[in-house]
Design a protein around this motif. Structure first.
Motif, PDB file in Angstrom:
ATOM      1  N   SER A  39      71.202  29.025  32.679  1.00 66.26           N
ATOM      2  CA  SER A  39      72.415  28.033  32.984  1.00 66.26           C
ATOM      3  C   SER A  39      73.456  28.838  33.745  1.00 66.26           C
ATOM      4  N   THR A  40      73.577  30.330  33.399  1.00 70.49           N
ATOM      5  CA  THR A  40      74.423  31.093  34.234  1.00 70.49           C
ATOM      6  C   THR A  40      74.091  31.173  35.522  1.00 70.49           C
ATOM      7  N   ILE A  41      72.859  31.390  35.741  1.00 70.47           N
ATOM      8  CA  ILE A  41      72.233  31.689  37.131  1.00 70.47           C
ATOM      9  C   ILE A  41      72.495  30.281  38.013  1.00 70.47           C
ATOM     10  N   ASP A  42      72.172  29.062  37.422  1.00 69.06           N
ATOM     11  CA  ASP A  42      72.137  28.013  38.152  1.00 69.06           C
ATOM     12  C   ASP A  42      73.501  27.673  38.300  1.00 69.06           C
ATOM     13  N   GLN A  43      74.637  28.049  37.519  1.00 67.90           N
ATOM     14  CA  GLN A  43      76.060  27.812  37.724  1.00 67.90           C
ATOM     15  C   GLN A  43      76.382  28.408  38.865  1.00 67.90           C
ATOM     16  N   THR A  84      74.323  38.846  44.201  1.00 68.09           N
ATOM     17  CA  THR A  84      75.229  37.639  44.204  1.00 68.09           C
ATOM     18  C   THR A  84      76.070  37.585  42.599  1.00 68.09           C
ATOM     19  N   LEU A  85      75.553  37.887  41.788  1.00 64.16           N
ATOM     20  CA  LEU A  85      76.203  37.940  40.611  1.00 64.16           C
ATOM     21  C   LEU A  85      76.929  39.065  40.419  1.00 64.16           C
ATOM     22  N   LEU A  88      80.151  38.294  42.456  1.00 70.05           N
ATOM     23  CA  LEU A  88      80.743  37.430  41.566  1.00 70.05           C
ATOM     24  C   LEU A  88      81.643  37.762  40.435  1.00 70.05           C
ATOM     25  N   TYR A  89      80.994  38.997  39.653  1.00 69.23           N
ATOM     26  CA  TYR A  89      81.604  39.578  38.464  1.00 69.23           C
ATOM     27  C   TYR A  89      82.772  40.482  39.046  1.00 69.23           C
ATOM     28  N   GLU A  90      82.438  41.282  40.005  1.00 69.18           N
ATOM     29  CA  GLU A  90      83.437  42.001  40.828  1.00 69.18           C
ATOM     30  C   GLU A  90      84.903  41.404  41.183  1.00 69.18           C
TER      31      GLU A  90
END
Length: 324
Positions: A39-43, A84-85, A88-90
């Motif tokens: 779900s996190t990856i899809d979001q 990408t994750l 996004l977190y950075e």
């Protein structure tokens, strides 16, 4: 696989190994499909697709991230998702501020579409950044192995088996208190083991693990492992196929000198030289294995091998674009 079987008939002394880059990518994809992470990856995917689909959202995102793109290409599709994750977190604080800015509010009618509403909800969702952080911690150990096997810095056959074992331990640490029952960890390890079986745990991989002093000299229990020893014996029988004298020399004489650190293997400089992960196991054997030449030849040949075909695939893709 069929070709491999045919080749073994004609050349019984060859080794076969699955592409490590492909296999590790399959591990990551399987883990990414687990409910805890999917779900996190899809979001994250939906958010990036929305931002890059409209020039206004893309321009605004680059303004708030100081021209930093949130999509970066990796060695595989999943590695690209991981990068990408990471971004996004950075940039989570800047992106959250962007989603609450007047400029974002003025993005009508784009912002009011279904995808726009979902993207905004993702950016302001309190737990999204925590979920991204968990994904990064869980995926990072295997991504490190993926980078190693796909790189051109050093031959990776000497390290692939040992680093996958290390990745399993690091995954348990990464989950920490999130997985108190161990259910998620066990599921992840099960997926890794399924993909590893008969691909990255062949006699060749175990022999490389056995012969790499970075692992075996720092953890002597490796020499006592029945599984690893079986792999080393099998690899010796294949490497010196049909030559009983050399098999006997390796298994009944040379290997004991290596295990017991006799002769050149006992020198302080030899023991110090194999404690750094960046050292070359094959060159190490070239220096200190001269008193066991039969085993030395086998060790150097095995430890100089790569474990991935991705470099070849990139060349094929390049050559396809060449016209005559």
């Amino acid at each position: 696989m069929a070709t491999k079987s045919l080749l073994y008939v004609e050349r019984p002394n060859i080794f076969w190994s699955s592409c490590a880059t492909r296999t590790i990518n399959l591990m990551l994809e399987s883990i990414g499909k687990m409910k805890k992470f999917k779900s996190t990856i899809d979001q994250a995917k939906a958010l990036t697709i929305f931002i890059y689909a409209h020039h206004k959202t893309l321009s605004l995102m680059r303004k708030y991230t100081k021209k930093r793109d949130i999509i970066r290409p990796g060695v595989t599709r999943f590695a690209s998702n991981f990068l990408t994750l990471q971004i996004l977190y950075e940039k989570k604080d800047q992106l959250r501020i962007m989603s609450q800015s007047d400029e974002w509010e003025k993005l009508n009618p784009v912002k009011k579409t279904v995808k726009g509403v979902q993207a905004t909800a993702t950016l302001v969702k309190p737990n999204f950044s925590n979920d991204v952080a968990l994904c990064l911690r869980v995926f990072e150990p295997l991504v490190k192995v993926l980078r190693m096997v796909d790189g051109d810095i050093k031959p990776s056959m000497a390290f692939i088996y040992g680093e996958i074992k290390k990745a399993k331990k690091d995954t348990m640490v990464a989950l920490g208190n999130v997985d108190k029952s161990g259910t998620i960890y066990n599921s992840i390890i099960g997926l890794i083991d399924v993909k590893t079986k008969d691909r990255l745990d062949c006699p060749l991989h175990k022999a490389a693990y056995f012969l790499n002093p970075y692992y075996s000299y720092n953890d002597p229990s490796i020499f006592e492992s029945e599984e690893v020893m079986d792999g080393f014996i099998s690899a010796t029988e294949t490497f010196y196929h049909g030559d009983y004298d050399k098999q006997n020399q390796v298994l009944n004489n040379d290997v004991h000198k290596f295990k017991d650190q006799v002769g050149h293997f006992s020198k302080m400089v030899a023991l110090a030289g194999c404690k750094d992960f960046e050292f070359s196991p094959a060159k190490w054997w070239g220096n200190y294995g001269t008193q066991v030449p039969t085993l030395q030849k086998m060790a150097i040949r095995i430890l100089y091998l790569t474990s991935s075909a991705s470099g070849c695939e990139r060349n094929w893709s390049f050559f396809e674009g060449v016209t005559f």
